[in-house]
Write a protein that holds these residues in place. Structure first.
Motif, PDB file in Angstrom:
ATOM      1  N   THR A  24      52.551  -5.504 -67.365  1.00 17.53           N
ATOM      2  CA  THR A  24      52.250  -6.430 -68.458  1.00 17.53           C
ATOM      3  C   THR A  24      50.770  -6.393 -68.799  1.00 17.53           C
ATOM      4  OG1 THR A  24      53.881  -7.829 -67.353  1.00 17.53           O
ATOM      5  CG2 THR A  24      52.773  -8.759 -69.267  1.00 17.53           C
TER       6      THR A  24
ATOM      7  N   SER B 121      55.641  -3.621 -63.790  1.00 21.98           N
ATOM      8  CA  SER B 121      55.075  -4.967 -63.694  1.00 21.98           C
ATOM      9  C   SER B 121      54.924  -5.377 -62.221  1.00 21.98           C
ATOM     10  CB  SER B 121      56.001  -5.942 -64.431  1.00 21.98           C
ATOM     11  OG  SER B 121      55.462  -7.245 -64.372  1.00 21.98           O
TER      12      SER B 121
ATOM     13  N   ILE C  89      50.736  -8.410 -53.056  1.00 16.24           N
ATOM     14  CA  ILE C  89      49.338  -8.671 -53.443  1.00 16.24           C
ATOM     15  C   ILE C  89      48.431  -8.480 -52.222  1.00 16.24           C
ATOM     16  CG2 ILE C  89      47.762 -10.475 -54.244  1.00 16.24           C
ATOM     17  CD1 ILE C  89      50.372 -11.629 -55.688  1.00 16.24           C
TER      18      ILE C  89
ATOM     19  N   ALA D 129      45.953  -8.462 -63.604  1.00 14.83           N
ATOM     20  CA  ALA D 129      45.682  -9.904 -63.687  1.00 14.83           C
ATOM     21  C   ALA D 129      46.988 -10.681 -63.597  1.00 14.83           C
ATOM     22  CB  ALA D 129      44.971 -10.243 -64.995  1.00 14.83           C
ATOM     23  N   HIS D 130      46.933 -11.792 -62.902  1.00 19.72           N
ATOM     24  CA  HIS D 130      48.069 -12.721 -62.898  1.00 19.72           C
ATOM     25  C   HIS D 130      48.126 -13.471 -64.223  1.00 19.72           C
ATOM     26  CE1 HIS D 130      48.164 -12.516 -58.264  1.00 19.72           C
ATOM     27  NE2 HIS D 130      49.001 -11.655 -58.825  1.00 19.72           N
TER      28      HIS D 130
END
Ligand SMILES: O=C(CO)COP(=O)(O)O
Length: 154
Positions: A50, A68, A105, A21-22
């Motif tokens: 993260t 990350s 991405i 997830a961002h």
């Protein structure tokens, strides 16, 4: 899709699910995962750095964390998809904010499409995906036939 032929592979009943997830979407993913802790505990989980740390603190489930995302984690997940070591992707990407690692991405989403794995990009699609009866069954799916591909290249 000129030049690509396909074969089939089987996703096992116990899936390996990648969770990503961002930053502005992490709260949504954590809440979603907490609502579905018991279903998720039936599978093997991995995540970008993260996201993985936050999820393991919230869920208390074992989660293999990669690096990350902006430092290469999206590429690590993508590589595992290409190696058929990740079966599903839950990726709450942020539609409102540009990301410094946008090429990574795009590459992750592309390789997920190439290897024909289920991808959920938000809570609603993740709800539908996780509630599928296929989650607890082996499932045959179409994948690129790599041996045939290589043979055609030489
Ligand atoms: O940037 C990400 C996905 O593109 C996610 O990375 P983190 O889980 O390390 O925040």
């Amino acid at each position: 899709m000129i030049g690509i032929s396909f074969t089939t592979a089987t996703l096992a009943a116990r899936k390996r699910i990648a969770l990503v997830a961002h930053d502005h979407c992490k709260g949504f993913l954590l809440d979603w995962a907490e609502r579905h802790t018991s279903e998720l505990s039936q599978h093997n989980l991995c995540a970008t750095g993260t996201t993985g740390l936050l999820l393991s603190q919230r869920l208390g489930l074992p989660i293999e964390s990669m690096i990350s995302g902006p430092l290469g984690g999206d590429q690590q997940v993508g590589a595992q998809i290409a190696e058929q070591r990740v079966d599903m992707l839950v990726f709450f990407w942020d539609p409102f904010e540009p990301q410094p690692h946008d090429p990574d991405i795009k590459a992750l989403l592309r390789v997920a499409a190439v290897w024909n794995i289920p991808v959920a990009c938000n809570e609603c699609s993740a709800d539908f995906m996780l509630s599928s009866p296929l989650m607890s069954q082996p499932h045959e799916h179409r994948i690129p036939d790599y041996n045939a591909y290589l043979k055609g290249r030489v």
